[in-house]
Design an enzyme around this catalytic site. Structure first.
Site, PDB file in Angstrom:
ATOM      1  N   SER A  59       0.807  -1.251   0.062  1.00  0.00           N
ATOM      2  CA  SER A  59       0.168  -0.102   0.090  1.00  0.00           C
ATOM      3  C   SER A  59       0.859   0.984   0.037  1.00  0.00           C
ATOM      4  O   SER A  59       0.423   2.186  -0.276  1.00  0.00           O
ATOM      5  CB  SER A  59      -0.912   0.053   1.168  1.00  0.00           C
ATOM      6  N   ASP A 316      -1.015   8.431   8.135  1.00  0.00           N
ATOM      7  CA  ASP A 316      -2.113   7.700   8.707  1.00  0.00           C
ATOM      8  C   ASP A 316      -1.668   6.827   9.840  1.00  0.00           C
ATOM      9  O   ASP A 316      -2.576   6.023  10.296  1.00  0.00           O
ATOM     10  CB  ASP A 316      -2.940   7.259   7.594  1.00  0.00           C
ATOM     11  N   HIS A 319       1.384   4.885   6.649  1.00  0.00           N
ATOM     12  CA  HIS A 319       2.099   5.361   5.331  1.00  0.00           C
ATOM     13  C   HIS A 319       2.573   6.715   5.603  1.00  0.00           C
ATOM     14  O   HIS A 319       1.889   7.357   6.584  1.00  0.00           O
ATOM     15  CB  HIS A 319       0.597   5.195   4.086  1.00  0.00           C
TER      16      HIS A 319
END
Length: 349
Positions: A59, A316, A319
């Site tokens: 991600s 967050d 990330h």
């Protein structure tokens, strides 16, 4: 089902979040292409013939695969800094892969799963949150294969309450799968590989807020020592693998990049880069010291977000912010952390 990424000039990557192996995903990703569109002149480099980039990661480099392929909702304020709307990236703006693409005058990568509306003329992104692995295609022998995995494999092992020794024991099998993946791409004609090692897992606010730890479990900068130690063991094995593959496949270019050192430096010397609270998420819930709560994540009801002009390393809790990604990308492009010291624009055809 959520709609595809809104940014029409994005060419991102998608990462598989299933329990597939790198070898299986390699075989799965046999359809690669690129999405071509314009970028602002201010971000263009001097690459006359941009490489076709195929990105395989998690991600941290997912440019919309979760949204396009799995219908996962990634809401505003994700994307607020650069795109001014959510594009499926888990960040306030651009990712490292975006900056790398801009450095060689190529468009942002489109997620592989975003098959509707993308022509994939410039490459494809095979990264998705939770992804473990990736692939190559015989039709793209001149492609540049960017590999950025490992974090999820380690995080998943620790999440299963495995001990440090048990996690380290699993690393050789992950490295072997990466070897199989590269060999499969090579067998299909791929000769250009750009390999990132994994970052300091123990410095992520998510891990720091959810893992039970004693004071002596933390390093001088507040990161979980055992998690970072496991990441370093993984990286040492990955470096050895790249050296082995480079020796065996002398007609291939395989560049290993020490992203761990770059990211850890942002934590250890955060004030030098103008960052505050390097172990605290900008967007999350709960306030200091980590502002992370698995029940209230960024973009979901109840979240709290820092001011847009503030500088945080973590977006967050998992990330990185665009500000951090920009610095990381610039250091990657410097070649100071690359083995061998080959510039990214070397791959301009």
């Amino acid at each position: 089902m959520a709609s595809p990424p809104l940014c029409s000039f994005c060419h991102g990557r998608f990462t598989l979040s299933f329990s597939t192996t790198i070898h299986e995903v390699l075989l799965y990703l046999l359809l690669l292409s690129t999405f071509l569109s314009s970028l602002p002149d201010s971000v263009l480099g001097e690459c006359k013939n941009p490489p076709v980039i195929f990105n395989f990661g998690d991600s941290n480099s997912d440019t919309g695969g979760l949204v396009a392929g799995l219908g996962y909702s990634i809401n505003f304020p994700n994307g607020r800094t650069f795109f001014r709307r959510s594009t499926g990236r888990l960040s306030d703006g651009r990712l490292i892969i975006d900056f790398l693409c801009q450095s060689v005058d190529t468009t942002f990568l489109s997620p592989y799963l975003d098959s509707m509306g993308s022509t994939f003329l410039n490459g494809a992104n095979f990264a998705i949150a939770g992804s473990l692995h990736f692939i190559g295609d015989a039709g793209f022998r001149n492609g540049l294969y960017v590999i950025d995995i490992g974090q999820n494999d380690l995080a998943d092992s620790f999440a299963k309450n495995l001990s440090y020794k048990e996690v380290v024991k699993k690393i050789p099998s992950v490295i072997l799968e990466i070897k199989y993946a590269v060999e499969d791409i090579y067998a299909q004609g791929g000769r250009k590989f750009w390999v990132h090692n994994t970052g300091p897992l123990g410095c992520l606010p998510q891990k720091l807020s959810t893992v039970q730890k004693a004071p002596d479990d933390l390093d001088p900068y507040g990161c979980i020592s055992s998690y970072n130690d496991a990441a370093r063991v993984f990286n040492e094995a990955l470096l050895l693998l790249c050296e082995e593959l480079r020796y065996e496949k002398k007609d291939a270019t395989i560049v290993y990049v020490d992203v761990y050192t770059i990211k850890y430096d942002l934590i250890a010397n955060s004030t030098k880069y103008g960052f505050s609270s390097p172990l605290m998420a900008c967007c999350g819930f709960g306030g200091p010291p980590y502002n992370y709560d698995v029940r209230v994540t960024c973009g979901h009801p109840g979240y709290q977000v820092c001011d847009e002009d503030s500088k945080y390393v973590s977006w967050d809790g998992i990330h990185y912010t665009e500000a951090a990604n920009s610095i990381i990308a610039s250091k990657i492009l410097s070649t100071d952390y690359s083995t061998p010291r080959i510039a990214f624009d070397y791959f301009c055809n």
